[in-house]
Design an enzyme around this catalytic site. Structure first.
Site, PDB file in Angstrom:
ATOM      1  NE  ARG A  46      -8.482  -8.450 -51.374  1.00 14.40           N
ATOM      2  CZ  ARG A  46      -8.807  -7.790 -50.265  1.00 14.40           C
ATOM      3  NH1 ARG A  46      -9.014  -6.487 -50.292  1.00 14.40           N
ATOM      4  NH2 ARG A  46      -8.900  -8.417 -49.108  1.00 14.40           N
ATOM      5  CG  HIS A  69     -18.826  -7.163 -60.097  1.00 14.62           C
ATOM      6  ND1 HIS A  69     -19.602  -8.220 -59.670  1.00 14.62           N
ATOM      7  CD2 HIS A  69     -17.875  -7.701 -60.883  1.00 14.62           C
ATOM      8  CE1 HIS A  69     -19.120  -9.336 -60.174  1.00 14.62           C
ATOM      9  NE2 HIS A  69     -18.062  -9.053 -60.921  1.00 14.62           N
ATOM     10  NE  ARG A 119     -13.377   0.357 -51.133  1.00 16.71           N
ATOM     11  CZ  ARG A 119     -14.204   0.477 -52.157  1.00 16.71           C
ATOM     12  NH1 ARG A 119     -14.600   1.669 -52.535  1.00 16.71           N
ATOM     13  NH2 ARG A 119     -14.622  -0.579 -52.814  1.00 16.71           N
ATOM     14  CG  ASP A 151     -25.266  -1.082 -53.996  1.00 12.73           C
ATOM     15  OD1 ASP A 151     -24.223  -1.541 -54.499  1.00 12.73           O
ATOM     16  OD2 ASP A 151     -25.646  -1.356 -52.842  1.00 12.73           O
ATOM     17  CE  LYS A 179     -30.766  -9.877 -57.277  1.00 10.75           C
ATOM     18  NZ  LYS A 179     -30.153 -10.256 -58.550  1.00 10.75           N
ATOM     19  CD  GLU A 180     -25.894 -11.851 -49.386  1.00 17.97           C
ATOM     20  OE1 GLU A 180     -25.827 -11.292 -48.269  1.00 17.97           O
ATOM     21  OE2 GLU A 180     -24.930 -11.881 -50.175  1.00 17.97           O
ATOM     22  CE1 TYR A 192     -24.495   0.876-111.606  1.00 13.35           C
ATOM     23  CE2 TYR A 192     -24.704   2.758-110.129  1.00 13.35           C
ATOM     24  CZ  TYR A 192     -24.394   2.239-111.366  1.00 13.35           C
ATOM     25  OH  TYR A 192     -23.971   3.068-112.369  1.00 13.35           O
ATOM     26  CG  ASP A 193     -24.386   3.583-105.800  1.00 13.76           C
ATOM     27  OD1 ASP A 193     -23.921   4.590-106.331  1.00 13.76           O
ATOM     28  OD2 ASP A 193     -25.576   3.179-105.968  1.00 13.76           O
TER      29      ASP A 193
HETATM   30  C1  GDG Z   1     -20.067  -4.815 -55.349  1.00 17.14           C
HETATM   31  C2  GDG Z   1     -21.058  -3.748 -55.828  1.00 17.14           C
HETATM   32  C3  GDG Z   1     -22.702  -5.568 -56.332  1.00 17.14           C
HETATM   33  C4  GDG Z   1     -21.669  -8.021 -45.546  1.00 17.14           C
HETATM   34  N1  GDG Z   1     -21.453  -8.035 -44.214  1.00 17.14           N
HETATM   35  C5  GDG Z   1     -20.987  -9.254 -43.895  1.00 17.14           C
HETATM   36  C6  GDG Z   1     -20.943 -10.012 -45.061  1.00 17.14           C
HETATM   37  N2  GDG Z   1     -21.367  -9.229 -46.059  1.00 17.14           N
HETATM   38  C7  GDG Z   1     -21.510  -9.645 -47.455  1.00 17.14           C
HETATM   39  C8  GDG Z   1     -22.960  -9.668 -47.872  1.00 17.14           C
HETATM   40  C9  GDG Z   1     -22.861  -9.532 -49.383  1.00 17.14           C
HETATM   41  C10 GDG Z   1     -21.584  -8.713 -49.590  1.00 17.14           C
HETATM   42  O1  GDG Z   1     -20.900  -8.706 -48.339  1.00 17.14           O
HETATM   43  C11 GDG Z   1     -21.886  -7.273 -49.966  1.00 17.14           C
HETATM   44  O2  GDG Z   1     -22.316  -7.258 -51.287  1.00 17.14           O
HETATM   45  P1  GDG Z   1     -23.057  -6.009 -51.936  1.00 17.14           P
HETATM   46  O3  GDG Z   1     -23.603  -6.409 -53.251  1.00 17.14           O
HETATM   47  O4  GDG Z   1     -24.113  -5.540 -51.036  1.00 17.14           O
HETATM   48  O5  GDG Z   1     -21.993  -4.816 -52.064  1.00 17.14           O
HETATM   49  P2  GDG Z   1     -20.433  -4.567 -52.504  1.00 17.14           P
HETATM   50  O6  GDG Z   1     -19.489  -5.201 -51.598  1.00 17.14           O
HETATM   51  O7  GDG Z   1     -20.316  -3.088 -52.621  1.00 17.14           O
HETATM   52  O8  GDG Z   1     -20.246  -5.246 -53.967  1.00 17.14           O
HETATM   53  C12 GDG Z   1     -22.488  -4.236 -55.615  1.00 17.14           C
HETATM   54  C13 GDG Z   1     -21.602  -6.566 -55.968  1.00 17.14           C
HETATM   55  O9  GDG Z   1     -20.303  -6.002 -56.158  1.00 17.14           O
HETATM   56  C14 GDG Z   1     -21.720  -7.824 -56.820  1.00 17.14           C
HETATM   57  O10 GDG Z   1     -21.630  -7.553 -58.170  1.00 17.14           O
HETATM   58  O11 GDG Z   1     -23.944  -6.088 -55.917  1.00 17.14           O
HETATM   59  O12 GDG Z   1     -23.402  -3.290 -56.106  1.00 17.14           O
HETATM   60  O13 GDG Z   1     -20.851  -2.519 -55.132  1.00 17.14           O
HETATM   61  O14 GDG Z   1     -22.695 -10.775 -49.985  1.00 17.14           O
HETATM   62  O15 GDG Z   1     -23.524 -10.849 -47.441  1.00 17.14           O
HETATM   63  N3  GDG Z   1     -20.555 -11.297 -45.071  1.00 17.14           N
HETATM   64  C15 GDG Z   1     -20.200 -11.860 -43.883  1.00 17.14           C
HETATM   65  N4  GDG Z   1     -20.201 -11.148 -42.715  1.00 17.14           N
HETATM   66  C16 GDG Z   1     -20.589  -9.873 -42.682  1.00 17.14           C
HETATM   67  O16 GDG Z   1     -20.580  -9.257 -41.627  1.00 17.14           O
HETATM   68  N5  GDG Z   1     -19.836 -13.133 -43.846  1.00 17.14           N
END
Ligand code: GDG
Length: 737
Positions: A10, A164, A310, A371, A378-379, A498-499
Site C-alpha cells: 500500500r 513487519h 478485511r 503480533d 508504544k503510542e 597447504y590443503d
Molecule cells: C503491522 C504488524 C507491526 C488504529 N486505530 C486507529 C488508528 N490506528 C493505528 C494505530 C497504529 C496502527 O493503526 C496499528 O498498528 P499495529 O502495529 O498495532 O498493527 P498492524 O496494523 O497489524 O501492523 C504489527 C506493524 O505492522 C508495524 O511494523 O507493529 O505487528 O501486524 O499506528 O495508531 N489510527 C487512526 N484511527 C484509528 O481509529 N488514525
C-alpha cells in the site's frame, strides 16, 4: 545522485472513490510517518498500490499524475489480482501461517500464481524508476519474492527488505508448499530486517534447513553474495503522539468524553479487526474481572475500538460476529442506566481523537496472540506524558521484547489477564509513573526516525562488506606486477596454506602428501636467502613435520596454535586478534540505544556490554536477549561470550592464522608479502596482513578478503614456478649489501 525507492503493497496515500470522483487521503500508518521525511526528499519515491481498483486508463492517468506530484508511483491491480494476490495468497495464506494460525491458511495454486505475477508487476514498476545507484527498500509479506526478481535484473543493486509481521518457526513455514521459493525471494536482498531477534533466528534456521545455505553470525552465504540478517525493532513518531495528546483538539475531545464517563476508570483497547489480535480473549478477560472482582462494577469501562479490516474475508466476518455477540451479552448482563461496561466502536477515528483516547485511558490492554511488533502499545506510552497509566501487554507481541515495565501476560491465560487488570487498576500512581517513564525514555530514543536511519546505514554497510569480499582474478597484468614487486624486494615473506592450496584435496586427508615437484619448488624458494617461506596450515604438527619437516621452512600448525621456525622446536603461540570487534560493535550499540543507562567498554581483545546502571527489569530482559543473540552470532567463530556481574563480554576464545602470521611481520617488516589460501580460516590471515600484501584466494567465484584469486592448486603451482623463474633471471641486491 542516488535515491531511495520505497516499495510496499500500500502507498502512504489512500485513494477513495466517491460520487464526485476520486479522493486522496494521507494514510496515518507508522511506516508512512517514519519514511515520510525520506520519500519526499531528494527525488526519492514510494511505489505501491493506491488501495482500490482503477481500471479506466483516464482515471489511472489522473491518479498517477496526482501521486507523482507527491513522490509516489502507483502500481494498479485488477479486481482479480486483488482477490487472488491480496486477499488470497497474502492475507489467506501468508498472514495466518506467519502468525501461527496455519489451520486458517489456504493453499491455493492459483493464488500462488497471482502472487508471483503481482510481485513481477511490482518488479517492473520499480525497474522503470530505479537507476543503478539507487537504494531499493522493500516492505512486508506481500512482496517476499520481489527482492530476488529485482536482483535478477539488477545484480549490482542495493536492496533492503523488512518484514513487519512475525517470522514463524521452520516447522510451521515448511507446511507451505512454496516455502523454499519464498525464502529464495527474500534472499535477493542485501539486508533482511525483522522486528525481533526471535524472528530473525527462525528465518536463519529455515534458510539453513530448507535451502542448505550456511548461516553463520547472522550472515547467509548465497552462491553469489553475502546477505546480512538483523533485528530492527520498529519505533513510532514519539513527538507526534506526545504533542497530539495535549493539543487543543485532543483536549476538547477528552473533556467531552470525561463528562459522560465521569470518574469511571477507562481500559483502552485499539486494534484492526483481526484474529491475531486476541480481541475475543480480551472481552472474556474483562468479563472475568467483573466476575472475580465485582467491586469494579460501575467503576471501570472498557473503551474498545475495532478498526474495520478485511471484512470481505469469511474468517474476519465470523470474528466480527463473535465480538458483536460477546459485547452484547456482557453489556446486557452488567449495564446499569448510568454505566456501560463496554463502549464498543467498529470504525476508525481521526488522529487527534485517537490521541485523546490514549491520553485519558488509565490502562491500555494489548493482548494479541501474535503480533510482529504492535505500535499501539508504544503510542499509548508516548501519549501519556506525565500522567500515570498502566500498559498490559501480551508477551507474544514483538513490543514485549522492549517494554519490560509493562505488565506482561500470556493472552490465552484469562485468569492471569484478569489479575493483571486488577493489579493495574489498583497500582499506586507513583509506581505507574515510574514504569511509564522508563518505557518513555526507550520509546522516545528509539523512535521511527532512528529505526529508519539504522536500517539504511546497515544496508550501506552490507554493500561495503560485499565489496571488500570481491576479489579480482589474478590476470596477466596483476601477475606481472606481483612478479615485478617480488624481484625488487629483498626481504620477502611467503605464506602458504597447504590443503586445497599447495595440494589438491584428497578423499583421505592422509594421502595429501606433497609430490616431488612441490618439494623441489618449496626447497628452492626457501633456500633463497631473501625469502622466508611459512607453511600455515590447520594440520597437526606431526603431519607437517613428516611431509615437509626436512625443508628449510617455518610452520604454523593447527590454525595458529603451534609454530616452528626453521631450525627451532615447535612452540605454543600466545597472542590474540581483535578484528572481529568491527562486526560485533554495531550489535552492542543497538542494545545500548534500546537500554538506557547501558554502555560499551572496548578492550584490546574484547568488547563488554555493561548494564549495571540500566533499569533492572529492562536490563535483565535485554541481557537474556543479547546473550542468546550473541551465542548465536559467535557459534563457530572462535569467540566466546562470558556472563559477568552485570556485564556480557565477548572475547576471542582462540587463535587463528592471522594472529599467528603477525609474528612474521615485525620487528623487521618484509617488503614483499605473498599469502595463498583457499578456505574460511585463511580469511583471518588475509585480514591480518597490510593492504599492500599480495593476498590470493584459491577457488572459483570466491568471496574473500584477498585482493586476487586463482582457480585452483594447479594455478598456484604455476605461480610458484614463475617465482622460481624470476629468481633465476634477476637476483635482487644481495642480503647485507
Ligand atoms: C503491522 C504488524 C507491526 C488504529 N486505530 C486507529 C488508528 N490506528 C493505528 C494505530 C497504529 C496502527 O493503526 C496499528 O498498528 P499495529 O502495529 O498495532 O498493527 P498492524 O496494523 O497489524 O501492523 C504489527 C506493524 O505492522 C508495524 O511494523 O507493529 O505487528 O501486524 O499506528 O495508531 N489510527 C487512526 N484511527 C484509528 O481509529 N488514525
Amino acid at each position: 545522485m542516488s535515491r531511495t525507492i520505497i516499495v510496499s503493497n500500500r502507498l502512504p496515500t489512500k485513494v477513495q472513490r466517491a460520487a464526485d470522483g476520486l479522493h486522496f487521503q494521507p494514510s496515518e500508518g507508522g511506516l508512512a510517518t517514519g519514511l515520510g521525511s525520506i520519500y519526499r526528499a531528494d527525488g526519492n519515491v514510494w511505489v505501491g498500490w493506491p488501495g482500490l481498483p482503477v481500471d479506466d486508463p483516464a482515471e489511472q492517468a489522473q491518479v498517477t499524475e496526482r501521486l507523482q506530484a507527491d513522490s509516489m508511483a502507483p502500481v494498479f491491480l485488477s479486481e482479480a489480482e486483488i482477490h487472488a494476490f491480496y486477499e488470497g495468497f497474502s492475507n489467506g495464506t501468508l498472514w495466518p501461517t506467519f502468525h501461527y494460525f496455519s489451520e486458517l491458511a489456504t493453499h491455493e495454486p492459483s493464488h500462488w500464481q497471482a502472487y508471483q505475477a503481482v510481485n513481477e508487476k511490482f518488479c517492473q514498476a520499480v525497474l522503470a524508476l530505479a537507476g543503478p545507484e539507487d537504494t531499493i527498500w522493500v516492505h512486508d509479506y506481500q512482496l517476499l519474492l520481489l527482492p530476488e526478481m529485482l536482483r535478477r535484473e539488477r545484480p549490482e543493486a542495493t536492496i533492503g527488505f523488512f518484514l513487519h509481521i512475525p517470522f514463524p518457526s521452520y516447522e510451521l513455514l515448511r507446511v507451505l508448499p512454496w516455502a523454499a521459493e519464498l525464502l529464495r525471494g527474500m534472499l535477493g536482498a542485501d539486508l533482511i530486517g525483522f522486528h525481533t531477534f526471535g524472528y530473525m533466528r527462525h528465518f536463519l534456521s529455515a534458510v539453513g534447513h530448507l535451502l542448505g545455505l550456511p548461516t553463520q553470525s547472522g550472515q547467509i552465504e548465497t552462491p553469489t553474495r553475502t546477505v546480512l540478517v538483523d533485528a530492527f525493532p520498529m519505533g513510532i513518531d514519539y513527538a507526534r503522539y506526545a504533542e497530539a495528546a495535549v493539543s487543543a483538539a485532543a483536549q476538547g475531545y477528552e473533556r467531552t468524553y470525561r463528562e459522560v464517563l465521569r470518574d469511571t476508570q477507562v481500559i483502552l483497547s485499539i486494534d484492526r479487526l483481526d484474529y491475531t489480535k486476541g480481541i475475543a480473549l480480551r472481552l472474556r478477560a474483562f468479563e472475568g474481572l467483573l466476575l472475580a472482582h465485582p467491586e469494579w462494577i460501575g467503576k471501570v469501562s472498557l473503551l474498545m475500538i475495532v478498526v474495520p479490516s478485511r471484512d470481505q474475508v469469511a474468517e474476519y466476518a465470523a470474528l466480527k460476529e463473535e465480538i458483536d455477540e460477546l459485547v452484547g451479552r456482557i453489556n446486557a448482563q452488567y449495564r446499569t442506566i448510568s454505566w456501560n461496561p463496554i463502549n464498543y466502536f467498529y470504525r476508525s477515528f481521526p488522529f487527534e481523537e485517537l490521541a485523546a483516547f490514549y491520553h485519558m485511558a488509565d490502562v491500555a490492554l494489548v493482548t494479541p496472540v501474535r503480533d510482529g511488533m504492535n505500535l499501539v502499545a508504544k503510542e499509548f506510552i508516548a501519549a501519556k506524558g506525565d500522567l500515570p497509566g498502566v500498559l498490559i501487554l501480551s508477551d507474544r507481541a514483538g513490543a514485549a521484547q522492549e517494554l519490560a515495565e509493562a505488565l506482561l501476560i500470556n493472552p490465552t491465560d484469562t485468569d492471569q489477564v484478569v489479575e493483571a487488570l486488577h493489579q493495574a487498576l489498583t497500582m499506586p500512581a507513583e509506581e505507574q509513573r515510574q514504569r511509564l517513564q522508563h518505557m518513555q525514555e526507550l520509546v522516545r530514543q528509539y523512535d521511527v526516525f532512528a529505526w529508519t536511519k539504522l536500517f539504511l546505514d546497515r544496508l550501506t554497510y552490507s554493500k561495503i562488506k560485499q565489496h571488500t569480499l570481491t576479489t579480482d582474478v589474478l590476470d596477466a597484468d596483476a601477475q606481472a606486477q606481483l612478479l615485478g614487486a617480488y624481484q625488487t624486494a629483498s626481504h620477502r615473506l611467503l605464506l602458504f596454506d597447504y590443503d586445497g592450496t599447495l595440494v589438491r584435496f584428497q578423499a583421505n586427508p592422509q594421502r595429501a602428501h606433497p609430490d616431488a615437484e612441490l618439494l623441489e619448488l618449496l626447497r628452492t624458494l626457501a633456500d633463497n636467502p631473501h625469502n622466508r617461506v611459512v607453511v600455515i596450515s590447520g594440520r597437526d604438527r606431526a603431519s607437517l613435520t613428516k611431509w615437509l619437516g626436512d625443508l628449510p621452512l617455518d610452520f604454523i600448525a593447527e590454525h595458529g596454535v603451534w609454530l616452528r621456525r626453521h631450525g627451532e622446536d615447535w612452540q605454543l603461540f600466545q597472542e590474540l586478534q581483535a578484528t572481529w570487534k568491527r562486526e560485533f560493535r554495531p550489535l552492542l550499540e543497538q542494545y545500548v540505544r534500546r537500554t538506557a543507562g547501558s554502555l560499551i567498554e572496548e578492550k584490546d581483545y574484547s568488547l563488554v556490554w555493561h548494564y549495571r546502571r540500566a533499569d533492572p527489569g529492562l536490563a535483565a530482559l535485554r541481557a537474556r536477549e543479547l546473550l542468546s543473540h550473541l551465542s548465536f552470532m559467535t557459534a563457530n567463530t572462535g569467540l566466546q561470550v562470558l556472563e559477568g556481574n552485570k556485564v556480557l563480554e565477548i572475547k576471542a576464545a582462540g587463535l587463528n592464522k592471522g594472529t599467528a602470521a603477525a609474528r612474521w611481520l615485525g620487528p623487521e617488516p618484509p617488503d614483499f608479502i605473498l599469502a595463498l589460501g583457499d578456505d574460511r580460516t585463511d580469511e583471518d590471515l588475509f585480514a591480518a596482513l597490510p593492504p599492500e600484501a599480495y593476498t590470493i584466494k584459491v577457488g572459483r567465484a570466491p568471496r574473500s578478503l584477498a585482493r586476487y584469486s586463482v582457480p585452483g592448486p594447479a594455478d598456484v603451482r604455476q605461480l610458484l614456478r614463475q617465482l622460481h623463474h624470476a629468481d633465476l633471471v634477476a637476483r635482487p641486491v644481495p642480503v647485507g649489501a
